[in-house]
Scaffold this motif. Structure first.
Motif, mmCIF file in Angstrom:
data_model
loop_
_atom_site.group_PDB
_atom_site.id
_atom_site.type_symbol
_atom_site.label_atom_id
_atom_site.label_comp_id
_atom_site.label_asym_id
_atom_site.label_seq_id
_atom_site.Cartn_x
_atom_site.Cartn_y
_atom_site.Cartn_z
ATOM 1 N N GLU A 34 25.452 -63.252 -54.391
ATOM 2 C CA GLU A 34 25.080 -62.685 -55.792
ATOM 3 C C GLU A 34 24.928 -63.784 -56.885
ATOM 4 O O GLU A 34 23.988 -63.532 -57.674
ATOM 5 C CB GLU A 34 26.370 -61.881 -56.201
ATOM 6 N N GLU A 37 21.613 -65.494 -56.452
ATOM 7 C CA GLU A 37 20.644 -64.625 -57.111
ATOM 8 C C GLU A 37 20.512 -64.743 -58.433
ATOM 9 O O GLU A 37 19.484 -64.845 -59.216
ATOM 10 C CB GLU A 37 20.598 -63.198 -56.393
ATOM 11 N N GLU A 38 21.604 -64.674 -59.036
ATOM 12 C CA GLU A 38 21.654 -64.902 -60.339
ATOM 13 C C GLU A 38 21.182 -66.353 -60.940
ATOM 14 O O GLU A 38 20.419 -66.286 -61.807
ATOM 15 C CB GLU A 38 23.208 -64.523 -60.797
#
Length: 95
Positions: A34, A37-38
């Motif tokens: 996560e 991806e951010e």
């Protein structure tokens, strides 16, 4: 003679302090899918496949938004310089 014994001790103390600082920083930096991806979204990370002359296999090229903008700016500057330096000068006739 005393300094020859104290130098290795000082070096050991300095390296142990440096490793604990690095270890603490590594503990704070936790990479998960996560967060990865951010981070990609924040920097505009994209991958494209580019055709290369002389091979059928495309090459994967990954760049950030800043890198793509810099490449675009360099190519625009190159084209502008080419135009400025290679425009034929009109010939004067009749004089």
């Amino acid at each position: 003679m005393k300094t020859s014994h104290t130098l290795p001790i000082i070096a050991l103390l300095l390296t142990s302090c440096a490793t604990t600082t690095v270890d603490k920083q590594a503990e704070q930096l936790v990479v998960t899918p996560e967060t990865l991806e951010e981070a990609k979204k924040v920097v505009g990370y994209e991958c494209t496949y580019v055709k290369k002359t002389g091979t059928r296999i495309n090459k994967k090229v990954c760049t950030t938004l800043a890198q793509r903008e810099a490449a675009k700016k360099r190519s625009e500057q190159f084209v502008n310089e080419y135009r400025e330096n290679n425009i034929p000068v009109p010939k004067q006739t009749g004089q």
